[in-house]
Design a protein around this motif. Structure first.
Motif, PDB file in Angstrom:
ATOM      1  N   CYS A  75       0.482   3.823   9.677  1.00 24.89           N
ATOM      2  CA  CYS A  75       0.876   2.767  10.616  1.00 24.89           C
ATOM      3  C   CYS A  75       2.062   3.214  11.461  1.00 24.89           C
ATOM      4  O   CYS A  75       2.277   2.701  12.553  1.00 24.89           O
ATOM      5  CB  CYS A  75       1.237   1.489   9.876  1.00 24.89           C
ATOM      6  N   LEU A  86       0.818  -1.209   0.000  1.00 23.01           N
ATOM      7  CA  LEU A  86       0.000   0.000   0.000  1.00 23.01           C
ATOM      8  C   LEU A  86       0.856   1.265   0.000  1.00 23.01           C
ATOM      9  O   LEU A  86       0.361   2.367  -0.198  1.00 23.01           O
ATOM     10  CB  LEU A  86      -0.912   0.022   1.236  1.00 23.01           C
ATOM     11  N   GLY A 135       4.885   5.225   5.615  1.00 21.36           N
ATOM     12  CA  GLY A 135       5.148   5.153   4.180  1.00 21.36           C
ATOM     13  C   GLY A 135       3.928   5.448   3.330  1.00 21.36           C
ATOM     14  O   GLY A 135       3.971   5.364   2.107  1.00 21.36           O
TER      15      GLY A 135
HETATM   16  S1  SF4 Z   1       1.615   3.327   6.720  1.00 17.02           S
HETATM   17 FE1  SF4 Z   1       0.935   1.203   6.823  1.00 17.02          FE
HETATM   18  S2  SF4 Z   1      -0.034   0.835   4.888  1.00 17.02           S
HETATM   19 FE2  SF4 Z   1       1.203   2.680   4.636  1.00 17.02          FE
HETATM   20  S3  SF4 Z   1       3.208   1.998   3.938  1.00 17.02           S
HETATM   21 FE3  SF4 Z   1       3.322   2.029   6.117  1.00 17.02          FE
HETATM   22  S4  SF4 Z   1       2.792  -0.041   6.726  1.00 17.02           S
HETATM   23 FE4  SF4 Z   1       2.099   0.200   4.638  1.00 17.02          FE
END
Ligand code: SF4
Lengths: 82, 171, 564
Positions: free
Chosen positions: C475, C436, C470
Motif C-alpha cells: 500500500c 495484515l 509494512g
Molecule cells: S502494505 Fe497495506 S496491508 Fe501491508 S501493512 Fe501496509 S497498509 Fe497494511
C-alpha cells in the motif's frame, strides 16, 4: 478469554500449556465466534513476566495489547498515558 | 432446497436428478453431461445444471431444447455465475435461469440484474435468512448505474429521458 | 484588498450529485444499516458479512475497526473537508489518515456508529462505497487534474463516469480480487496508471480525436508488474462496453484458487497479452454497445461541472513573487518545492505537505482539516485535492496570494517545505494499525525524516521519493519509490528490505532489491549511505534517479554491504 468469560485485556487471559488445552481453547474461541460473542479469536505465544502476567512474545500481539507505538495516547496503553 | 423468486419462497416444480437415479419426473434438472441421454428419453421439460466454469457459448446450441439452466455457486463470494448468467441472457436464452448455492439475500438484486429468475439455497441459509430478508434486500437499491442490466431503475436512462424532455420543452 | 479581485466563495468546480446520485447513496447507507443489524442478530455470519462491510470500506484492524472513505479522484470541497473534520472529532479520535489511493481512513470508529458516519458523509455527497473488498475500487486520477499545464483533457469526468458505473455493479461485485482503475489526462503521469489493474490515459489520435489508451494488468503487491497496452486508442464512447468486456473476462477467468495469484495482472501474465487482448476484443465485439454505452450528453453533463472557475485576468500582472522569496528565506524554500505551475497565468498550485518531520505521514488533525477548509474557501475557490503522495493540494491559488497562504499554513503547522524531497515519505499505516502488516512503517518514516531534518540538506539532496510499506501488499507503493522500503518479519523481529530505482511515472520501473534486510534502527544509516553515494557521484544538477540510471545499483550495494 479469562476464567469467567471474555475479557478486554490480555493479562487475565487463560493459558494453555499442553496441546490438549490448546485444542480446547481453540474450540472455545471458534464457538464464541459462531455465537457472535467475539469477532476474531486465536491463540498467541506468551511468556510470563515478573508479575506472573502473560505477555505476548510476538511484537504484533504486543502491539495489540498496547496500541499504536507512535501514538501513546491511543489504544489500550492510553489508560496509563499521562 | 428452498427456492426464491420475486414473490418470496416458492414451491419447486422441478426435480433434481443425480447421476444414479432414474429419470421419471416430468420436469427434471440433470447434470449437463447427461443432457443427450435425457433428450432421448422423451421427458417433457429438461433443465441442466452447469458448473461455473462452463463456457456460455457451449450451451447456446441447446437453448431451444432447455427450459431451465441452473448455475452452480460453490460459495457466495465466487461471482463467476453472475457473468455466465449475463452471457447466457445476452445469447438469447429465454427459459428459467436459476442460481444454485449458498447465495445470500444481499445478492438477490444482483442475481436478478444479471438475468437469474430464481435462487435455490441450502436449508440452513434459508432458516437464517427468511423470506422477509430476501424481499427487503431485493428492494434495498431501487436505482442502478449500469445500462443493459435488468433490475432497478436505470439512472443513466432516466437522465437521458429528462435531458431529451427538457430539450423539447416537455418539462 | 483590491476591488478588482473579488474573492470567490462560490461552490467548488466539481461534480455535484443530482437527485439520483443522492438517493442512491442514501439507499446504500440504509442497506448497510440493515446489514449491520442482520449481522448483530445472527442472520449474517461473519464470513457473509465481511465482504458486505468491506464493500462499505469497513475493516477490522489491530486495535479497532477502520473506516475508509472515498475521495473520488482526489477532489474535495472545503465543505466536505470540514465534514471529514467533524466526523474525526465526533466519531473518531480527532484525526484522519490520507492514503495513497486518495482515501481517508478513520482508525477508531465503533461498528454501531458506522451507519451514522455514512449518513454524515452522504450529507456532503460522500461515501465509503467500494473502498475495499473484491470489487472495483475507488477510481483515482491525477491530483493536478484540470489545472495542470500539460493536460490534454481533465480525467475527472471519465473517472466520475466510471465511479458511477462501478457502484454496486451487479455482475462485478464478487470478483476474484480487488480491481483498481486510475485515469490520467496529462502528458506526465501523476496517477501511477501503469501499476493499476486498468490505467486509462487520455490521448489524441492522428485525426485529432480524443480517446483512451487502455493499459491492463499493472499492479504492486507480492508480484509487482507494469501494465501492458491492450488498446492503443479506444473511442470515448466505447469506454463502458470496453470496461465491461475486460471485467467479464477477468471475472470468468481470473484465478480463485490462490489469493496471491488472483489479480488481473497474473491472468494477463499467465494467459499472455495477445491472448487476453483477443479475449477482451471478442467479448467487446459481441456486445450490443448501444445498450451499454453512456449517452455522450451524460459525459458532457458531468464535464460541465468540472469546468474551471473563471480566473482573474488581472492576476497575471503580479510579478512580485521573486521579491517576496528573496525577502523571506523560509518562504523561498517553500516556494521552491511546494508550488507548481498552473495552466492559468497568474495562478499556482500549492502542495500542502502532510509530512512534518516526526509526524505520521498522511495524518491530519481535525483542526488542521478545518484550517485547510478555511484557506481553500478564502484562496482556492473552495477546492482541495488529495494526492496519492498523501499530501493535500490547493489547486487554484493566485500567485499574488501565495505568501499569505503560506503564512496561514505556517501558523497551523502545515507549511513543511518538503514536497518531493527525501522527507516527503509515503508510508502505509503498517503494524501500528494494520492487521495484515508484518512490520511497522510509520516509525521508520519518522526516523528517516529526523535524520534528514535539516532543510538545507534536504534541498541539497533534491528530488528523492522514499516509499514504505509494512507488508508485501505494498500500500505504501515501495516498489516504485526511488528508494523503497518493505517491512518484513525475520525470525521474530522486524526487518526492512531496501529497493532502489523505482519510478511511478510513465517511465515506470520496479525498484531493484539491494540485499538482505536491515533492523529498524539501522534503516536511517542505510538510507544515509545511499544518499552519500548519490551526493559523491552526481554531476552538476543531476537528480537522484538520473544518477542511479547512469551508475546502476552496484555502487549502492557496495556502500551498504561491503565488508568494512
Ligand atoms: S502494505 Fe497495506 S496491508 Fe501491508 S501493512 Fe501496509 S497498509 Fe497494511
Amino acid at each position: 478469554m479469562g476464567e469467567t468469560g471474555w475479557v478486554k485485556t490480555h493479562n487475565k487471559a487463560k493459558i494453555a500449556s499442553t496441546a490438549d488445552e490448546q485444542i480446547a481453547l481453540d474450540e472455545l474461541g471458534a464457538k464464541s465466534m459462531t455465537a457472535n460473542e467475539v469477532v476474531d479469536a486465536y491463540l498467541i505465544d506468551i511468556v510470563l513476566d515478573q508479575h506472573n502476567t502473560p505477555q505476548p512474545t510476538h511484537y504484533r500481539e504486543l502491539m495489540r495489547t498496547k496500541g499504536p507505538s507512535i501514538r501513546l495516547d491511543l489504544g489500550k496503553q492510553a489508560e496509563n498515558h499521562t | 432446497m428452498p427456492l426464491i423468486n420475486d414473490t418470496g419462497f416458492i414451491a419447486d416444480s422441478w426435480v433434481r436428478v443425480s447421476e444414479e437415479s432414474t429419470l421419471f419426473a416430468e420436469q427434471i434438472i440433470i447434470p449437463f453431461a447427461q443432457f443427450e441421454e435425457a433428450a432421448a428419453a422423451n421427458i417433457k421439460k429438461i433443465g441442466v445444471h452447469v458448473a461455473n466454469t462452463v463456457k456460455p457459448t457451449e450451451l447456446v446450441q441447446y437453448f431451444a431444447k432447455l427450459d431451465l439452466i441452473s448455475i452452480d455457486f460453490p460459495n457466495f463470494a465466487d461471482g463467476r455465475g453472475l457473468s455466465i448468467a449475463r452471457s447466457i441472457r445476452k445469447a438469447g436464452f429465454i427459459g428459467e435461469l436459476r442460481a444454485f448455492g449458498p447465495l445470500i439475500a444481499d445478492q438477490y438484486a444482483y442475481a436478478r440484474s444479471c438475468g437469474f429468475d430464481t435462487i435455490e439455497v441450502p436449508e440452513e441459509l434459508a432458516a437464517r435468512q427468511p423470506e422477509g430478508q430476501w424481499k427487503d434486500a431485493g428492494k434495498s437499491l431501487s436505482l442502478s448505474y449500469q445500462r443493459g442490466y435488468m433490475h432497478g431503475k436505470n439512472i443513466l436512462n432516466q437522465r437521458s429521458i429528462h435531458e431529451a424532455a427538457s430539450r423539447t420543452g416537455a418539462v | 484588498m483590491n476591488a478588482l479581485q473579488p474573492r470567490s466563495n462560490s461552490a467548488p468546480h466539481m461534480y455535484r450529485y443530482d437527485a439520483f446520485d443522492a438517493q442512491f447513496v442514501r439507499e446504500r447507507v440504509k442497506q448497510f444499516r440493515s446489514q449491520v443489524e442482520r449481522r448483530l442478530d445472527g442472520s449474517l455470519t461473519e464470513t457473509e458479512f465481511k465482504p458486505l462491510r468491506l464493500m462499505n470500506g469497513l475493516y477490522l484492524q489491530l486495535h479497532a475497526y477502520m473506516l475508509r472513505v472515498a475521495i473520488p479522484y482526489g477532489t474535495l470541497s472545503a465543505v466536505q473537508l470540514r465534514q471529514l473534520a467533524f466526523i474525526a472529532d465526533r466519531f473518531d479520535k480527532g484525526y484522519g489518515h490520507f492514503t495513497t489511493r486518495q482515501n481517508i481512513q478513520y482508525n477508531w470508529p465503533k461498528l454501531k456508529d458506522v451507519p451514522d458516519i455514512l449518513d454524515a458523509l452522504a450529507d456532503v455527497e460522500m461515501h465509503a462505497i467500494q473502498t475495499s473488498g473484491n470489487c472495483i475500487r475507488n477510481v483515482t486520477a491525477d491530483h493536478f487534474a484540470g489545472v495542470a499545464d500539460d493536460e490534454i483533457e481533465d480525467p475527472r469526468p471519465t473517472a466520475e463516469l466510471l465511479r458511477q458505473w462501478s457502484s454496486a455493479h451487479p455482475e462485478f461485485s464478487f470478483l476474484p480480487r480487488k480491481f483498481k482503475i486510475a485515469v490520467s489526462g496529462a502528458e506526465h503521469d501523476r496517477a501511477a496508471i501503469k501499476v493499476h489493474d486498468i490505467g486509462l490515459r487520455i490521448v489524441k489520435n492522428d485525426i485529432g480525436e480524443i480517446g483512451y489508451e487502455v493499459i491492463l494488468g499493472g499492479g504492486l503487491g507480492r508480484t509487482p508488474m507494469i501494465g501492458h497496452v491492450v488498446r492503443e486508442f479506444l473511442p470515448k464512447n466505447d469506454i463502458l462496453p470496453y470496461c465491461e468486456a475486460i471485467m467479464r473476462v477477468y471475472n470468468s477467468f481470473g484465478r480463485r484458487d490462490n489469493k496471491y495469484k488472483a489479480r488481473v495482472k497474473i491472468l494477463v501474465h499467465e494467459t499472455g497479452l495477445e491472448q487476453i487482448r483477443a479475449m477482451v476484443e471478442a467479448e467487446f465485439n459481441s456486445l450490443d454497445k448501444a445498450s451499454i454505452a453512456h449517452d455522450p450528453k451524460e459525459l458532457e453533463r458531468i464535464a460541465a461541472q468540472f469546468a474551471n472557475p473563471v480566473y482573474d485576468r488581472f492576476a497575471a500582472k503580479f510579478n512580485d513573487l521573486q521579491t517576496q522569496m528573496d525577502a523571506d528565506p523560509e518562504f523561498h524554500l517553500f516556494a521552491n518545492t511546494n508550488i507548481a505551475s498552473h495552466k492559468a497565468q497568474g495562478y499556482s498550485i500549492i502542495t500542502v505537505s502532510l509530512k512534518p518531520i516526526g509526524g505520521s505521514p498522511g495524518d491530519a488533525s481535525a483542526a488542521q482539516m478545518r484550517v485547510l477548509s478555511d484557506v481553500a474557501d478564502q484562496y482556492s475557490h473552495s477546492e482541495l485535492r488529495i494526492s496519492h503522495e498523501q499530501n493535500i493540494i490547493l489547486p487554484h491559488v493566485r500567485t499574488s496570494d501565495l505568501y499569505s497562504v503560506w503564512q496561514a499554513l505556517k501558523a497551523a503547522g502545515l507549511a513543511t517545505a518538503n514536497a518531493g524531497l527525501i522527507t516527503d515519505i509515503i508510508a502505509c499505516p503498517g503494524m501500528d494499525y494494520c492487521s495484515l502488516a508484518t512490520a511497522r512503517s510509520i516509525p521508520i518514516a519518522q526516523a528517516i525524516a529526523k535524520r534528514f531534518e535539516s532543510a538545507a540538506e534536504q534541498h541539497d539532496i533534491g528530488k528523492l521519493g522514499i516509499k514504505i510499506s509494512g507488508c508485501i501488499n505494498a500500500c505504501g507503493h515501495h516498489h516504485i519509490g526511488a528508494i523503497g522500503i518493505l517491512g518484513l518479519e525475520k525470525s521474530g523481529i522486524e526487518s526492512y528490505q531496501i529497493t532502489i530505482g523505482g519510478d511511478p511515472t510513465l517511465t515506470t520501473a520496479i525498484g531493484e532489491r539491494l540485499g538482505p534486510g536491515f533492523a529498524a534502527d539501522d534503516v536511517p544509516d542505510a538510507i544515509a549511505k545511499i544518499v552519500d553515494v548519490y551526493k559523491s557521484t552526481r554531476t552538476d544538477g543531476e537528480a537522484f534517479m538520473e544518477t542511479y540510471r547512469r551508475i546502476g545499483t552496484s555502487p549502492f550495494k557496495e556502500a551498504l554491504y561491503a565488508a568494512h
